[in-house]
Motif scaffolding. Sequence first.
Motif, PDB file in Angstrom:
ATOM      1  N   PHE A 187      39.598  33.932  35.528  1.00 33.67           N
ATOM      2  CA  PHE A 187      39.594  34.407  36.899  1.00 33.67           C
ATOM      3  C   PHE A 187      38.327  33.976  37.646  1.00 33.67           C
ATOM      4  O   PHE A 187      38.293  33.997  38.865  1.00 33.67           O
ATOM      5  CB  PHE A 187      39.758  35.926  36.936  1.00 33.67           C
ATOM      6  CG  PHE A 187      40.312  36.385  38.242  1.00 33.67           C
ATOM      7  CD1 PHE A 187      41.615  36.076  38.588  1.00 33.67           C
ATOM      8  CD2 PHE A 187      39.532  37.081  39.138  1.00 33.67           C
ATOM      9  CE1 PHE A 187      42.132  36.462  39.812  1.00 33.67           C
ATOM     10  CE2 PHE A 187      40.048  37.475  40.367  1.00 33.67           C
ATOM     11  CZ  PHE A 187      41.346  37.163  40.708  1.00 33.67           C
ATOM     12  N   HIS A 188      37.305  33.593  36.897  1.00 36.88           N
ATOM     13  CA  HIS A 188      36.041  33.171  37.526  1.00 36.88           C
ATOM     14  C   HIS A 188      35.638  31.836  36.925  1.00 36.88           C
ATOM     15  O   HIS A 188      34.705  31.768  36.152  1.00 36.88           O
ATOM     16  CB  HIS A 188      34.950  34.214  37.304  1.00 36.88           C
ATOM     17  CG  HIS A 188      35.272  35.528  37.930  1.00 36.88           C
ATOM     18  ND1 HIS A 188      35.190  35.720  39.286  1.00 36.88           N
ATOM     19  CD2 HIS A 188      35.706  36.684  37.403  1.00 36.88           C
ATOM     20  CE1 HIS A 188      35.556  36.968  39.561  1.00 36.88           C
ATOM     21  NE2 HIS A 188      35.875  37.567  38.438  1.00 36.88           N
ATOM     22  N   GLU A 222      39.161  31.096  51.649  1.00 43.75           N
ATOM     23  CA  GLU A 222      39.096  32.535  51.890  1.00 43.75           C
ATOM     24  C   GLU A 222      38.548  33.221  50.656  1.00 43.75           C
ATOM     25  O   GLU A 222      37.407  33.617  50.612  1.00 43.75           O
ATOM     26  CB  GLU A 222      40.473  33.063  52.284  1.00 43.75           C
ATOM     27  CG  GLU A 222      40.778  32.688  53.731  1.00 43.75           C
ATOM     28  CD  GLU A 222      42.150  33.116  54.163  1.00 43.75           C
ATOM     29  OE1 GLU A 222      42.709  34.046  53.552  1.00 43.75           O
ATOM     30  OE2 GLU A 222      42.670  32.501  55.114  1.00 43.75           O
ATOM     31  N   GLU A 223      39.362  33.302  49.616  1.00 44.09           N
ATOM     32  CA  GLU A 223      38.887  33.962  48.402  1.00 44.09           C
ATOM     33  C   GLU A 223      38.595  32.911  47.333  1.00 44.09           C
ATOM     34  O   GLU A 223      39.477  32.154  46.951  1.00 44.09           O
ATOM     35  CB  GLU A 223      39.961  34.935  47.906  1.00 44.09           C
ATOM     36  CG  GLU A 223      39.424  35.839  46.842  1.00 44.09           C
ATOM     37  CD  GLU A 223      40.471  36.797  46.305  1.00 44.09           C
ATOM     38  OE1 GLU A 223      41.616  36.747  46.783  1.00 44.09           O
ATOM     39  OE2 GLU A 223      40.133  37.556  45.389  1.00 44.09           O
ATOM     40  N   TYR A 245      37.129  31.746  43.442  1.00 42.20           N
ATOM     41  CA  TYR A 245      37.139  32.263  42.063  1.00 42.20           C
ATOM     42  C   TYR A 245      35.995  31.623  41.294  1.00 42.20           C
ATOM     43  O   TYR A 245      36.183  30.961  40.274  1.00 42.20           O
ATOM     44  CB  TYR A 245      38.502  32.010  41.411  1.00 42.20           C
ATOM     45  CG  TYR A 245      39.636  32.554  42.244  1.00 42.20           C
ATOM     46  CD1 TYR A 245      39.884  33.929  42.292  1.00 42.20           C
ATOM     47  CD2 TYR A 245      40.416  31.716  43.014  1.00 42.20           C
ATOM     48  CE1 TYR A 245      40.901  34.439  43.084  1.00 42.20           C
ATOM     49  CE2 TYR A 245      41.440  32.218  43.808  1.00 42.20           C
ATOM     50  CZ  TYR A 245      41.668  33.582  43.841  1.00 42.20           C
ATOM     51  OH  TYR A 245      42.665  34.083  44.635  1.00 42.20           O
ATOM     52  N   SER A 256      46.958  30.593  46.539  1.00 43.71           N
ATOM     53  CA  SER A 256      47.166  32.001  46.199  1.00 43.71           C
ATOM     54  C   SER A 256      46.477  32.320  44.873  1.00 43.71           C
ATOM     55  O   SER A 256      46.155  31.428  44.078  1.00 43.71           O
ATOM     56  CB  SER A 256      48.663  32.304  46.052  1.00 43.71           C
ATOM     57  OG  SER A 256      49.177  31.628  44.911  1.00 43.71           O
ATOM     58  N   ARG A 257      46.298  33.602  44.671  1.00 43.25           N
ATOM     59  CA  ARG A 257      45.744  34.089  43.416  1.00 43.25           C
ATOM     60  C   ARG A 257      46.638  33.716  42.234  1.00 43.25           C
ATOM     61  O   ARG A 257      46.162  33.348  41.156  1.00 43.25           O
ATOM     62  CB  ARG A 257      45.644  35.614  43.546  1.00 43.25           C
ATOM     63  CG  ARG A 257      45.095  36.360  42.391  1.00 43.25           C
ATOM     64  CD  ARG A 257      45.103  37.839  42.754  1.00 43.25           C
ATOM     65  NE  ARG A 257      44.131  38.117  43.809  1.00 43.25           N
ATOM     66  CZ  ARG A 257      43.077  38.917  43.646  1.00 43.25           C
ATOM     67  NH1 ARG A 257      42.885  39.547  42.507  1.00 43.25           N
ATOM     68  NH2 ARG A 257      42.230  39.128  44.620  1.00 43.25           N
ATOM     69  N   GLU A 258      47.951  33.774  42.443  1.00 43.54           N
ATOM     70  CA  GLU A 258      48.902  33.432  41.379  1.00 43.54           C
ATOM     71  C   GLU A 258      48.740  31.967  40.980  1.00 43.54           C
ATOM     72  O   GLU A 258      48.750  31.615  39.803  1.00 43.54           O
ATOM     73  CB  GLU A 258      50.348  33.666  41.842  1.00 43.54           C
ATOM     74  CG  GLU A 258      50.738  35.120  42.021  1.00 43.54           C
ATOM     75  CD  GLU A 258      49.996  35.835  43.162  1.00 43.54           C
ATOM     76  OE1 GLU A 258      49.703  35.185  44.198  1.00 43.54           O
ATOM     77  OE2 GLU A 258      49.695  37.027  42.997  1.00 43.54           O
ATOM     78  N   GLU A 259      48.610  31.114  42.014  1.00 45.07           N
ATOM     79  CA  GLU A 259      48.443  29.689  41.710  1.00 45.07           C
ATOM     80  C   GLU A 259      47.131  29.471  40.958  1.00 45.07           C
ATOM     81  O   GLU A 259      47.077  28.741  39.974  1.00 45.07           O
ATOM     82  CB  GLU A 259      48.469  28.870  43.011  1.00 45.07           C
ATOM     83  CG  GLU A 259      48.461  27.370  42.746  1.00 45.07           C
ATOM     84  CD  GLU A 259      48.501  26.547  44.028  1.00 45.07           C
ATOM     85  OE1 GLU A 259      48.173  27.077  45.098  1.00 45.07           O
ATOM     86  OE2 GLU A 259      48.862  25.355  43.925  1.00 45.07           O
ATOM     87  N   HIS A 260      46.070  30.120  41.406  1.00 46.32           N
ATOM     88  CA  HIS A 260      44.788  29.992  40.715  1.00 46.32           C
ATOM     89  C   HIS A 260      44.920  30.384  39.242  1.00 46.32           C
ATOM     90  O   HIS A 260      44.459  29.675  38.349  1.00 46.32           O
ATOM     91  CB  HIS A 260      43.709  30.854  41.362  1.00 46.32           C
ATOM     92  CG  HIS A 260      42.501  30.982  40.499  1.00 46.32           C
ATOM     93  ND1 HIS A 260      41.639  29.931  40.266  1.00 46.32           N
ATOM     94  CD2 HIS A 260      42.042  32.007  39.754  1.00 46.32           C
ATOM     95  CE1 HIS A 260      40.706  30.325  39.433  1.00 46.32           C
ATOM     96  NE2 HIS A 260      40.912  31.576  39.107  1.00 46.32           N
ATOM     97  N   MET A 261      45.558  31.526  38.966  1.00 45.60           N
ATOM     98  CA  MET A 261      45.657  32.010  37.584  1.00 45.60           C
ATOM     99  C   MET A 261      46.465  31.062  36.716  1.00 45.60           C
ATOM    100  O   MET A 261      46.105  30.788  35.571  1.00 45.60           O
ATOM    101  CB  MET A 261      46.263  33.415  37.553  1.00 45.60           C
ATOM    102  CG  MET A 261      45.321  34.506  38.018  1.00 45.60           C
ATOM    103  SD  MET A 261      43.692  34.451  37.245  1.00 45.60           S
ATOM    104  CE  MET A 261      44.104  35.014  35.584  1.00 45.60           C
ATOM    105  N   ILE A 288      44.464  25.259  46.229  1.00 44.57           N
ATOM    106  CA  ILE A 288      44.935  26.550  45.708  1.00 44.57           C
ATOM    107  C   ILE A 288      45.206  27.495  46.874  1.00 44.57           C
ATOM    108  O   ILE A 288      44.305  27.787  47.658  1.00 44.57           O
ATOM    109  CB  ILE A 288      43.890  27.145  44.747  1.00 44.57           C
ATOM    110  CG1 ILE A 288      43.722  26.213  43.543  1.00 44.57           C
ATOM    111  CG2 ILE A 288      44.307  28.556  44.304  1.00 44.57           C
ATOM    112  CD1 ILE A 288      42.606  26.625  42.595  1.00 44.57           C
TER     113      ILE A 288
END
Length: 147
Positions: free
Chosen positions: A122-123, A95-96, A98, A47-52, A45
């Motif tokens: 998101f988590h 890095e970030e 979820y 990016s945040r977009e990919e994660h979502m 993953i």
Amino acid sequence: RQCLPGWTVINSMCYFFALSEELSRRSWMDATHFCKRQGSDLLVINSREEHMALAEIVTMSRDPSRSLAHSGFWIGLRDADVEGSWTWLDGTRLEEGYWDNGEPNNQNNEDCAAMYPRENPFHSWNDAPCNWNLKWICERTPRPFSS
Ligand code: 2F8
Ligand code: CA
């Protein structure tokens, strides 16, 4: 066609959700081998977009007959080399993350990460034992267009 039959295109990448019962559930290593045979790897993953996007599909896949511990999807993220140092299969450090509340908790030596059908996508990550049998998500670039 950009992706192999049975694969899903999201933002120009190809994803395979190992959902069917005949594929069963596998250890993190066996899931990795499955992806490699398809020219892919477990999900990384970026990016945040990919994660979502991925977490929403995972959440929709929820099977009420399975406890959450059995309904996760392995992703290409481990802390097997240095405890607490989460590293993606492409070698980049996380890095970030979820993570779900309280995760990663390394309960009984949990070195592999999975995405779960949580209420809050998101988590939705948990660390689980790498020899646990779960579903998994493979990712690869689209097929090169040739002949
Ligand atoms: O409550 C969180 C906890 O749930 C399970 O353990 C009871 C998970 N175990 C497996 O998936 C094997 C833990 O990883 C998780 O932290
Ligand atoms: Ca855990």
